[in-house]
Design a protein around this motif. Sequence first.
Motif, PDB file in Angstrom:
ATOM      1  N   GLU B 173     140.787 -14.314 -20.883  1.00  0.00           N
ATOM      2  CA  GLU B 173     139.780 -14.472 -21.931  1.00  0.00           C
ATOM      3  C   GLU B 173     140.381 -15.151 -23.156  1.00  0.00           C
ATOM      4  OE1 GLU B 173     137.242 -10.950 -22.721  1.00  0.00           O
ATOM      5  OE2 GLU B 173     138.271 -10.232 -20.919  1.00  0.00           O
ATOM      6  N   GLU B 174     141.619 -14.726 -23.471  1.00  0.00           N
ATOM      7  CA  GLU B 174     142.273 -15.329 -24.634  1.00  0.00           C
ATOM      8  C   GLU B 174     142.472 -16.822 -24.424  1.00  0.00           C
ATOM      9  OE1 GLU B 174     145.785 -12.963 -25.134  1.00  0.00           O
ATOM     10  OE2 GLU B 174     144.597 -11.230 -25.774  1.00  0.00           O
ATOM     11  N   ALA B 175     142.859 -17.151 -23.188  1.00  0.00           N
ATOM     12  CA  ALA B 175     143.047 -18.563 -22.872  1.00  0.00           C
ATOM     13  C   ALA B 175     141.751 -19.344 -23.059  1.00  0.00           C
ATOM     14  CB  ALA B 175     143.557 -18.713 -21.437  1.00  0.00           C
ATOM     15  N   ALA B 176     140.669 -18.738 -22.559  1.00  0.00           N
ATOM     16  CA  ALA B 176     139.365 -19.390 -22.694  1.00  0.00           C
ATOM     17  C   ALA B 176     139.017 -19.588 -24.164  1.00  0.00           C
ATOM     18  CB  ALA B 176     138.297 -18.547 -21.995  1.00  0.00           C
ATOM     19  N   ALA B 177     139.292 -18.543 -24.949  1.00  0.00           N
ATOM     20  CA  ALA B 177     138.987 -18.629 -26.381  1.00  0.00           C
ATOM     21  C   ALA B 177     139.825 -19.727 -27.027  1.00  0.00           C
ATOM     22  CB  ALA B 177     139.245 -17.277 -27.048  1.00  0.00           C
ATOM     23  N   CYS B 178     141.108 -19.814 -26.639  1.00  0.00           N
ATOM     24  CA  CYS B 178     141.983 -20.840 -27.201  1.00  0.00           C
ATOM     25  C   CYS B 178     141.484 -22.235 -26.893  1.00  0.00           C
ATOM     26  CB  CYS B 178     143.396 -20.685 -26.629  1.00  0.00           C
ATOM     27  SG  CYS B 178     144.234 -19.245 -27.273  1.00  0.00           S
ATOM     28  N   LEU B 179     140.870 -22.362 -25.687  1.00  0.00           N
ATOM     29  CA  LEU B 179     140.366 -23.678 -25.289  1.00  0.00           C
ATOM     30  C   LEU B 179     139.018 -23.970 -25.917  1.00  0.00           C
ATOM     31  CD1 LEU B 179     141.469 -23.585 -21.565  1.00  0.00           C
ATOM     32  CD2 LEU B 179     142.388 -25.048 -23.364  1.00  0.00           C
ATOM     33  N   GLY B 180     138.553 -23.058 -26.768  1.00  0.00           N
ATOM     34  CA  GLY B 180     137.358 -23.336 -27.549  1.00  0.00           C
ATOM     35  C   GLY B 180     136.063 -22.812 -26.961  1.00  0.00           C
ATOM     36  N   ALA B 181     136.156 -21.915 -25.958  1.00  0.00           N
ATOM     37  CA  ALA B 181     134.926 -21.364 -25.375  1.00  0.00           C
ATOM     38  C   ALA B 181     134.346 -20.306 -26.299  1.00  0.00           C
ATOM     39  CB  ALA B 181     135.224 -20.749 -24.014  1.00  0.00           C
ATOM     40  N   ARG B 183     132.079 -16.757 -26.830  1.00  0.00           N
ATOM     41  CA  ARG B 183     132.106 -15.508 -26.068  1.00  0.00           C
ATOM     42  C   ARG B 183     131.190 -15.595 -24.860  1.00  0.00           C
ATOM     43  NH1 ARG B 183     135.895 -12.561 -25.513  1.00  0.00           N
ATOM     44  NH2 ARG B 183     134.767 -10.647 -25.132  1.00  0.00           N
ATOM     45  N   TRP B 184     130.020 -16.186 -25.099  1.00  0.00           N
ATOM     46  CA  TRP B 184     129.035 -16.274 -24.026  1.00  0.00           C
ATOM     47  C   TRP B 184     129.532 -17.169 -22.895  1.00  0.00           C
ATOM     48  CZ3 TRP B 184     125.623 -14.190 -21.297  1.00  0.00           C
ATOM     49  CH2 TRP B 184     124.700 -14.915 -20.545  1.00  0.00           C
ATOM     50  N   GLN B 185     130.146 -18.302 -23.299  1.00  0.00           N
ATOM     51  CA  GLN B 185     130.685 -19.201 -22.278  1.00  0.00           C
ATOM     52  C   GLN B 185     131.781 -18.519 -21.473  1.00  0.00           C
ATOM     53  OE1 GLN B 185     131.620 -22.497 -24.848  1.00  0.00           O
ATOM     54  NE2 GLN B 185     130.207 -23.848 -23.740  1.00  0.00           N
ATOM     55  N   THR B 186     132.630 -17.770 -22.176  1.00  0.00           N
ATOM     56  CA  THR B 186     133.701 -17.055 -21.488  1.00  0.00           C
ATOM     57  C   THR B 186     133.110 -16.092 -20.465  1.00  0.00           C
ATOM     58  OG1 THR B 186     134.880 -17.107 -23.577  1.00  0.00           O
ATOM     59  CG2 THR B 186     135.791 -15.700 -21.852  1.00  0.00           C
ATOM     60  N   PHE B 187     132.092 -15.392 -20.897  1.00  0.00           N
ATOM     61  CA  PHE B 187     131.496 -14.424 -19.983  1.00  0.00           C
ATOM     62  C   PHE B 187     130.887 -15.138 -18.777  1.00  0.00           C
ATOM     63  CE2 PHE B 187     127.810 -12.036 -18.468  1.00  0.00           C
ATOM     64  CZ  PHE B 187     128.439 -10.871 -18.084  1.00  0.00           C
ATOM     65  N   ARG B 188     130.101 -16.181 -19.073  1.00  0.00           N
ATOM     66  CA  ARG B 188     129.345 -16.843 -18.016  1.00  0.00           C
ATOM     67  C   ARG B 188     130.255 -17.593 -17.048  1.00  0.00           C
ATOM     68  NH1 ARG B 188     125.795 -21.345 -17.702  1.00  0.00           N
ATOM     69  NH2 ARG B 188     126.881 -22.198 -19.492  1.00  0.00           N
ATOM     70  N   ARG B 189     131.286 -18.251 -17.575  1.00  0.00           N
ATOM     71  CA  ARG B 189     132.088 -19.137 -16.733  1.00  0.00           C
ATOM     72  C   ARG B 189     133.362 -18.487 -16.227  1.00  0.00           C
ATOM     73  NH1 ARG B 189     130.751 -25.073 -17.105  1.00  0.00           N
ATOM     74  NH2 ARG B 189     128.666 -24.914 -17.969  1.00  0.00           N
ATOM     75  N   VAL B 190     133.859 -17.526 -16.973  1.00  0.00           N
ATOM     76  CA  VAL B 190     135.143 -16.946 -16.577  1.00  0.00           C
ATOM     77  C   VAL B 190     134.983 -15.545 -15.975  1.00  0.00           C
ATOM     78  CG1 VAL B 190     137.430 -16.266 -17.388  1.00  0.00           C
ATOM     79  CG2 VAL B 190     136.297 -18.285 -18.355  1.00  0.00           C
ATOM     80  N   LEU B 191     134.311 -14.693 -16.707  1.00  0.00           N
ATOM     81  CA  LEU B 191     134.244 -13.302 -16.257  1.00  0.00           C
ATOM     82  C   LEU B 191     133.218 -13.088 -15.152  1.00  0.00           C
ATOM     83  CD1 LEU B 191     134.517 -11.482 -19.693  1.00  0.00           C
ATOM     84  CD2 LEU B 191     136.298 -11.859 -17.989  1.00  0.00           C
ATOM     85  N   PHE B 192     132.021 -13.623 -15.382  1.00  0.00           N
ATOM     86  CA  PHE B 192     130.939 -13.317 -14.461  1.00  0.00           C
ATOM     87  C   PHE B 192     131.236 -13.729 -13.019  1.00  0.00           C
ATOM     88  CE2 PHE B 192     126.706 -13.925 -12.593  1.00  0.00           C
ATOM     89  CZ  PHE B 192     126.262 -12.617 -12.710  1.00  0.00           C
ATOM     90  N   PRO B 193     131.780 -14.950 -12.795  1.00  0.00           N
ATOM     91  CA  PRO B 193     132.088 -15.318 -11.404  1.00  0.00           C
ATOM     92  C   PRO B 193     133.042 -14.340 -10.733  1.00  0.00           C
ATOM     93  CG  PRO B 193     132.179 -17.234 -12.812  1.00  0.00           C
ATOM     94  CD  PRO B 193     132.031 -16.056 -13.725  1.00  0.00           C
ATOM     95  N   GLU B 194     133.934 -13.756 -11.524  1.00  0.00           N
ATOM     96  CA  GLU B 194     134.868 -12.783 -10.955  1.00  0.00           C
ATOM     97  C   GLU B 194     134.171 -11.472 -10.624  1.00  0.00           C
ATOM     98  OE1 GLU B 194     138.218 -12.800 -10.303  1.00  0.00           O
ATOM     99  OE2 GLU B 194     138.161 -14.982 -10.559  1.00  0.00           O
TER     100      GLU B 194
END
Lengths: 337, 277
Positions: B173-181, B183-194
């Motif tokens: 999540e931190e990585a996603a945030a660093c890349l400029g995502a 919170r919602w994008q992180t959830f939708r693209r990173v967390l939710f698929p997992e």
Amino acid sequence: MKPIKTIAAAAAAFLALAAPLGARAEVSLLNVSYDPTRELYQDYNAAFAAHWKGKGGGPVTVKQSHGGSGKQARAVIDGLEADVVTLALAYDIDEIAGKAKLIPANWQKRLPHNSSPYTSTIVFLVRKGNPRNIRDWNDLVRPDVKVITPNPKTSGGARWNYLAAWGYALKQKGGSEATARDFVTRLYKNVPVLDSGARGATTTFVQRGQGDVLLAWENEAFLAVNELGKDKFQIVVPSVSILAEPPVTVVDKVVDRKGTRAVAEAYLKYLYTPAGQEIAAKHYYRPIDKNVAAKYAPVFPKVKLFTIDDTFGGWQAAQKKHFADGGVFDRIYGPGK
Amino acid sequence: MATRPITRTTVIPGFGPALGYTVFYLSLVVLLPLSALAVKTASLTWGEFLATVAAPRVLASYRVTFGAALAAAGVNAVFGLLVAWVLVRYRVPGKRLIDALVDLPFALPTAVAGITLSSVYAANGWIGRFLEPRGIEVAFTPLGIFVAMTFIGLPFVVRTVQPVLEELEEEIEEAAACLGATRWQTFRRVLFPELFPAALTGFALAFARGVGEYGSIIFIAGNMPMVSEITPLLIITKLEQYDYAGATAIATVMLLFSFLMLLAVNLLQKWSRRHAA
């Protein structure tokens, strides 16, 4: 294979040795019954054990099994080793005779009074003061009255309720099959909840506060009033009702295999003695013995009672016509109604 | 993959007996009772079978049972995910207790759950007395069935999602945030698929449990034919008439439904995993 054979042989030898010893020692009977008789048989079993000892018999323990009448009958059919069955309807015992052949078909002729040592009837339980002024069956089809009764397809007691209503309508002036069907249809339109068993319906009425009147076995209604408060409920006895005959019988194949026939038969016969009748009356089952009935007359109000044999031609016919799939009850709840 | 021989040497020996035992155990515990179901049903002709399982009352009960189970499982999938999230990610006082509470619907005898729910939601109950004046009747209506199924289905989603959430490293999540995502994008693209496959499994389990549930529903359903009658009740109804074949016929249909449902979920899982990868 060998060790298994040895164990089997040892077990057989042990059983052969133990069986005669067991017979001389304690005898154990299993009475498979339905729900509301739990308290009745608790008292009765103790009385019978004392009686049997007094007659020179050995100690007897009677185990009890309670549940819905149909479910209990199925358990016996599927192999539950009941020495005696004491169920809510003759129909259920008929099925044990027919499906599992554990009992001869003429079982109901073997003991007096259709093998029913005590009887009951269907009465109304209403809230204290009878706020809806419910006096008789006619009041149950009024649009402002909600009736609680279990589902006749799953509850033996509910079948008595249903047939009592049907018989009442049939016995009115100008009563016919058509008016009876119409009456019962209107009555079930007033039913907001169909519980699967009698105790469930009592709970729905008493604890959940649903409905204005509960159709119940007389003994169940007395139990509800005594347990839950005379200040909350009262019993209304209709002008006409059905004579509910919960029958009893020995399960022949089981008692012959276990060698318990003598005790099992004595167990049921004792129900017909004044002592047995007294216990039944104390638990609000109507005794059939004249003297005991006279003694308890103040408890049981006089009702005109009709029997299932006279009005419906017996349980098999009633079951087929009313409660089988596609029968009258199903059509009441048919699609589009 | 396909060329790998079945009996290869592994660190833990005993493949043969282990597989033999597995097959034997499954046959004894699962397949044998199921084949008994099929045998009992086979005493009916096709016409009788169809007439039994497609009677209007039975069809109405499928709608109620599967509809309510689907809705309850859906609600549980969403809120179970939420519960699991809170339990894994936040430090709340009494967290252990809450964690244990989740399992309660598992452990509670279903009849107890049913009696409790119906007393709470009846017109004179704790919750019912507030809903009733607003015209919302829960107890003794189809809504009651939905409530009971939601109650008993909750642990399935929480307990399948929880371990996956625990495995997810916050660094991602931190990585996603660093890349400029966001919170919602992180959830939708990173967390939710997992989380999706696990949530789906939980959904399927909750659904299956809801479909098969009897004890907790029977007290709150009202059991009115064509309206609030669940399919398991109709099976009991058949048994009360000593119609064993009719009862097993309906049971077979339910089994088939559940099997198809599990199959669909498995396929969906496979698909989602491929897409996540």
